[in-house]
Design a protein around this motif. Sequence first.
Motif, PDB file in Angstrom:
ATOM      1  N   THR A 144       5.588  -7.178  -5.509  1.00  0.00           N
ATOM      2  CA  THR A 144       6.961  -6.715  -5.311  1.00  0.00           C
ATOM      3  C   THR A 144       7.388  -6.055  -6.613  1.00  0.00           C
ATOM      4  OG1 THR A 144       7.818  -8.856  -6.018  1.00  0.00           O
ATOM      5  CG2 THR A 144       7.594  -8.496  -3.644  1.00  0.00           C
ATOM      6  N   ILE A 145       8.190  -4.988  -6.480  1.00  0.00           N
ATOM      7  CA  ILE A 145       8.568  -4.205  -7.661  1.00  0.00           C
ATOM      8  C   ILE A 145      10.094  -4.222  -7.794  1.00  0.00           C
ATOM      9  CG2 ILE A 145       8.475  -1.914  -8.723  1.00  0.00           C
ATOM     10  CD1 ILE A 145       5.916  -1.401  -7.101  1.00  0.00           C
ATOM     11  N   PRO A 146      10.629  -4.734  -8.913  1.00  0.00           N
ATOM     12  CA  PRO A 146      12.080  -4.703  -9.114  1.00  0.00           C
ATOM     13  C   PRO A 146      12.557  -3.245  -9.089  1.00  0.00           C
ATOM     14  CG  PRO A 146      10.983  -6.005 -10.808  1.00  0.00           C
ATOM     15  CD  PRO A 146       9.913  -5.300 -10.058  1.00  0.00           C
ATOM     16  N   TYR A 147      13.644  -2.977  -8.321  1.00  0.00           N
ATOM     17  CA  TYR A 147      14.049  -1.571  -8.172  1.00  0.00           C
ATOM     18  C   TYR A 147      15.571  -1.486  -8.119  1.00  0.00           C
ATOM     19  CZ  TYR A 147      13.332   3.264  -6.610  1.00  0.00           C
ATOM     20  OH  TYR A 147      13.328   4.631  -6.512  1.00  0.00           O
ATOM     21  N   LEU A 148      16.100  -0.521  -7.414  1.00  0.00           N
ATOM     22  CA  LEU A 148      17.552  -0.310  -7.384  1.00  0.00           C
ATOM     23  C   LEU A 148      18.260  -1.458  -6.659  1.00  0.00           C
ATOM     24  CD1 LEU A 148      17.475   3.449  -6.285  1.00  0.00           C
ATOM     25  CD2 LEU A 148      17.620   2.532  -8.616  1.00  0.00           C
ATOM     26  N   ASP A 149      19.545  -1.599  -6.952  1.00  0.00           N
ATOM     27  CA  ASP A 149      20.337  -2.596  -6.236  1.00  0.00           C
ATOM     28  C   ASP A 149      20.290  -2.284  -4.730  1.00  0.00           C
ATOM     29  OD1 ASP A 149      22.115  -4.723  -5.906  1.00  0.00           O
ATOM     30  OD2 ASP A 149      23.825  -3.343  -5.845  1.00  0.00           O
ATOM     31  N   GLY A 150      20.090  -3.287  -3.914  1.00  0.00           N
ATOM     32  CA  GLY A 150      20.073  -3.073  -2.466  1.00  0.00           C
ATOM     33  C   GLY A 150      18.725  -2.646  -1.920  1.00  0.00           C
ATOM     34  N   TYR A 151      17.699  -2.689  -2.712  1.00  0.00           N
ATOM     35  CA  TYR A 151      16.352  -2.315  -2.261  1.00  0.00           C
ATOM     36  C   TYR A 151      15.379  -3.493  -2.431  1.00  0.00           C
ATOM     37  CZ  TYR A 151      17.184   2.742  -2.082  1.00  0.00           C
ATOM     38  OH  TYR A 151      17.626   4.001  -1.761  1.00  0.00           O
ATOM     39  N   THR A 152      14.410  -3.572  -1.539  1.00  0.00           N
ATOM     40  CA  THR A 152      13.242  -4.427  -1.775  1.00  0.00           C
ATOM     41  C   THR A 152      12.017  -3.522  -1.698  1.00  0.00           C
ATOM     42  OG1 THR A 152      14.298  -6.373  -0.863  1.00  0.00           O
ATOM     43  CG2 THR A 152      11.886  -6.389  -0.945  1.00  0.00           C
ATOM     44  N   VAL A 153      11.220  -3.574  -2.738  1.00  0.00           N
ATOM     45  CA  VAL A 153      10.041  -2.692  -2.803  1.00  0.00           C
ATOM     46  C   VAL A 153       8.793  -3.558  -2.934  1.00  0.00           C
ATOM     47  CG1 VAL A 153       8.911  -0.809  -4.043  1.00  0.00           C
ATOM     48  CG2 VAL A 153      11.407  -0.880  -3.897  1.00  0.00           C
ATOM     49  N   TYR A 154       7.796  -3.241  -2.134  1.00  0.00           N
ATOM     50  CA  TYR A 154       6.537  -3.986  -2.227  1.00  0.00           C
ATOM     51  C   TYR A 154       5.359  -3.059  -1.942  1.00  0.00           C
ATOM     52  CZ  TYR A 154       6.857  -4.320   2.904  1.00  0.00           C
ATOM     53  OH  TYR A 154       6.964  -4.036   4.229  1.00  0.00           O
ATOM     54  N   THR A 155       4.176  -3.520  -2.307  1.00  0.00           N
ATOM     55  CA  THR A 155       2.973  -2.707  -2.074  1.00  0.00           C
ATOM     56  C   THR A 155       2.009  -3.449  -1.153  1.00  0.00           C
ATOM     57  OG1 THR A 155       1.877  -3.611  -4.027  1.00  0.00           O
ATOM     58  CG2 THR A 155       3.105  -1.573  -4.330  1.00  0.00           C
ATOM     59  N   LEU A 156       1.287  -2.669  -0.390  1.00  0.00           N
ATOM     60  CA  LEU A 156       0.245  -3.189   0.514  1.00  0.00           C
ATOM     61  C   LEU A 156      -1.073  -2.533   0.146  1.00  0.00           C
ATOM     62  CD1 LEU A 156       1.720  -2.803   4.119  1.00  0.00           C
ATOM     63  CD2 LEU A 156       1.411  -4.933   2.852  1.00  0.00           C
ATOM     64  N   GLY A 180     -11.121  -0.389  -5.226  1.00  0.00           N
ATOM     65  CA  GLY A 180     -11.724   0.917  -4.909  1.00  0.00           C
ATOM     66  C   GLY A 180     -11.861   1.140  -3.413  1.00  0.00           C
ATOM     67  N   PHE A 181     -12.100   0.076  -2.673  1.00  0.00           N
ATOM     68  CA  PHE A 181     -12.289   0.231  -1.223  1.00  0.00           C
ATOM     69  C   PHE A 181     -10.978   0.027  -0.455  1.00  0.00           C
ATOM     70  CE2 PHE A 181     -16.859  -0.214  -2.139  1.00  0.00           C
ATOM     71  CZ  PHE A 181     -17.295   0.899  -1.442  1.00  0.00           C
ATOM     72  N   SER A 182      -9.852   0.208  -1.142  1.00  0.00           N
ATOM     73  CA  SER A 182      -8.563   0.114  -0.448  1.00  0.00           C
ATOM     74  C   SER A 182      -7.601   1.145  -1.020  1.00  0.00           C
ATOM     75  CB  SER A 182      -7.988  -1.298  -0.588  1.00  0.00           C
ATOM     76  OG  SER A 182      -7.813  -1.614  -1.952  1.00  0.00           O
ATOM     77  N   VAL A 183      -6.531   1.397  -0.305  1.00  0.00           N
ATOM     78  CA  VAL A 183      -5.512   2.357  -0.736  1.00  0.00           C
ATOM     79  C   VAL A 183      -4.193   1.607  -0.876  1.00  0.00           C
ATOM     80  CG1 VAL A 183      -4.682   4.695  -0.314  1.00  0.00           C
ATOM     81  CG2 VAL A 183      -6.476   3.757   1.136  1.00  0.00           C
ATOM     82  N   LEU A 184      -3.467   1.934  -1.918  1.00  0.00           N
ATOM     83  CA  LEU A 184      -2.195   1.250  -2.169  1.00  0.00           C
ATOM     84  C   LEU A 184      -1.059   2.003  -1.466  1.00  0.00           C
ATOM     85  CD1 LEU A 184      -1.301  -1.186  -3.995  1.00  0.00           C
ATOM     86  CD2 LEU A 184      -0.427   0.549  -5.537  1.00  0.00           C
ATOM     87  N   LYS A 185      -0.309   1.263  -0.686  1.00  0.00           N
ATOM     88  CA  LYS A 185       0.883   1.854  -0.051  1.00  0.00           C
ATOM     89  C   LYS A 185       2.118   1.179  -0.635  1.00  0.00           C
ATOM     90  CE  LYS A 185       1.119   2.705   4.481  1.00  0.00           C
ATOM     91  NZ  LYS A 185       1.083   2.291   5.900  1.00  0.00           N
ATOM     92  N   THR A 186       3.131   1.975  -0.981  1.00  0.00           N
ATOM     93  CA  THR A 186       4.384   1.426  -1.522  1.00  0.00           C
ATOM     94  C   THR A 186       5.465   1.508  -0.453  1.00  0.00           C
ATOM     95  OG1 THR A 186       3.763   2.259  -3.697  1.00  0.00           O
ATOM     96  CG2 THR A 186       6.069   1.631  -3.408  1.00  0.00           C
ATOM     97  N   ILE A 187       6.154   0.395  -0.217  1.00  0.00           N
ATOM     98  CA  ILE A 187       7.210   0.366   0.794  1.00  0.00           C
ATOM     99  C   ILE A 187       8.531   0.080   0.081  1.00  0.00           C
ATOM    100  CG2 ILE A 187       8.063  -0.865   2.836  1.00  0.00           C
ATOM    101  CD1 ILE A 187       4.614  -1.308   2.684  1.00  0.00           C
ATOM    102  N   ALA A 188       9.490   0.973   0.238  1.00  0.00           N
ATOM    103  CA  ALA A 188      10.795   0.796  -0.396  1.00  0.00           C
ATOM    104  C   ALA A 188      11.826   0.654   0.712  1.00  0.00           C
ATOM    105  CB  ALA A 188      11.117   2.007  -1.276  1.00  0.00           C
ATOM    106  N   ALA A 189      12.375  -0.544   0.865  1.00  0.00           N
ATOM    107  CA  ALA A 189      13.337  -0.799   1.941  1.00  0.00           C
ATOM    108  C   ALA A 189      14.738  -0.862   1.361  1.00  0.00           C
ATOM    109  CB  ALA A 189      12.982  -2.133   2.626  1.00  0.00           C
TER     110      ALA A 189
END
Length: 484
Positions: free
Chosen positions: A131-143, A472-481
């Motif tokens: 999970t990545i600390p971000y703007l107020d009112g957002y939750t950000v995480y990576t898969l 290496g055998f995966s791709v990082l996706k960032t989700i910002a809600a």
Amino acid sequence: MSVRPLNIDPSNCFIAGAWGAPLSGETLPLINPSDGSTLCEIARGQAADINAAVAAADAALSGKWGKATAAERGRLLAKIGRAVLDHVDELARLEAMDVGKPLKQARADVLALARYMEFYGGAADKVHGETIPYLDGYTVYTLREPHGVTGHIIPWNYPMQIIGRSVGAALAMGNASVLKPAEEACLTALAFAEIAHKAGLPDGALNVVPGLGAEAGAALSAHKGVNHISFTGSVGVGKLIQQSAGTNVVPVTLELGGKSPQVVFNDADINAALPFLVNAGIQNAGQTCSASSRILVQHGVYDQVVTAMAERYGQLRTGPAMADLDVGPLVSNRQKEIVEGFLSQGEDLEVVGRGQIVTDAPTGGAYVAPTLFTDVAPDHALAQKEIFGPVQVIIPFADEAEAVAIANGTDFGLVASCWSENGARQMRMARALRAGQVFINNYGAGGGVELPFGGTGLSGHGREKGFEALYGFSVLKTIAARHG
Ligand code: ADP
């Protein structure tokens, strides 16, 4: 519970969980390098077979395999690892006959394959996003998500180990794979597919298409349905693979060999070093990407090391794989010619140690006696080019600065080692040596399933083995809600 005994037909491809003849119906002879006889016919897979394999992998991603949870994938890989162990003798014999490696080395490769499955099985459900600390009112995480279809083009020197590190990691992350084994040695790749399938790997999750590099290999690396390519092999083919990957803009992992040095200082424990100095050069008849083909020795212990290594060379016996001696034949008579070509470039050098070829070695076998050259100039062809045979050169040096300059003075950078009892020097050397892996007072460290592996320069890029391979055998996706 054990899977049923191996039942492979190498004149077939293994696609979508089933054996089938290549669409052209053509086969190629598979040669036993211990005596030059034909072992069997193998499928000559071509572009049409690669198309079918990629389609099968794609279908697997939207089927049962694609829906499996990370825990289910991990459990299955661990089960495949146990099934591999049920077949340790059969697999070791297949690999020994096919590659020419002494039986005990082939057996060690089977154990490594099983260990890769165990390792990647255990790791499959432990790759987390953040999970990545971000703007107020957002939750950000990576898969971390799979690439999709992964293409694996592998060489003949360590088929089982390279399948373990590359296909094992790809499957752990939920990819579906198409494997193109080398035309010189493809039996254990087919056997592994059979074992994995019998252990429950869903249809299409792993497909194997034997064939020629310029046909099946080129078709796989250029296929638009392939989302990631991993290649282990020669520099020349690696460049072609990277070009294909560039055309389709897909990531590529290249492991292309090396000219790896071991650096022995005056204060080294020479007795501890000796077995590593020689074994790292002659294991698998020197046909190892991470073979240590250059031994750099400081002046104060130079004569001692040369004498001891030469003595060990004199004891080395080379013969048929099944005789299980120190060294087997090279993989083919073509490889033998290449290595003999290098040896003829060393006619101006002093040969200080030479192994023997046993007198009853079949004349059709691809035998080359292990050869140790001494006092070799760092810029000599034998100290610069990857030979891929049982040949080592010893190079003298005066001090640490010269050792680093010589060690780093090739186009490669895969593995290096430093032999010294001085802790500060060990640390300096570890930083200064240009290599993907640096060993202190050892070399190779027990196979290193857990240790990230890969090179710089002409040794390639990307990392396999260890946990790193899973990234290496995966791709990082960032989700910002944005939720307010
Ligand atoms: P070596 O010279 O040691 O046999 P290669 O790099 O030629 O090593 O072979 C490694 C793997 O690459 C093998 O599976 C081979 O079939 C494959 N290969 C060879 N040429 C090509 C190519 N043009 N495109 C894709 N794969 C290839």
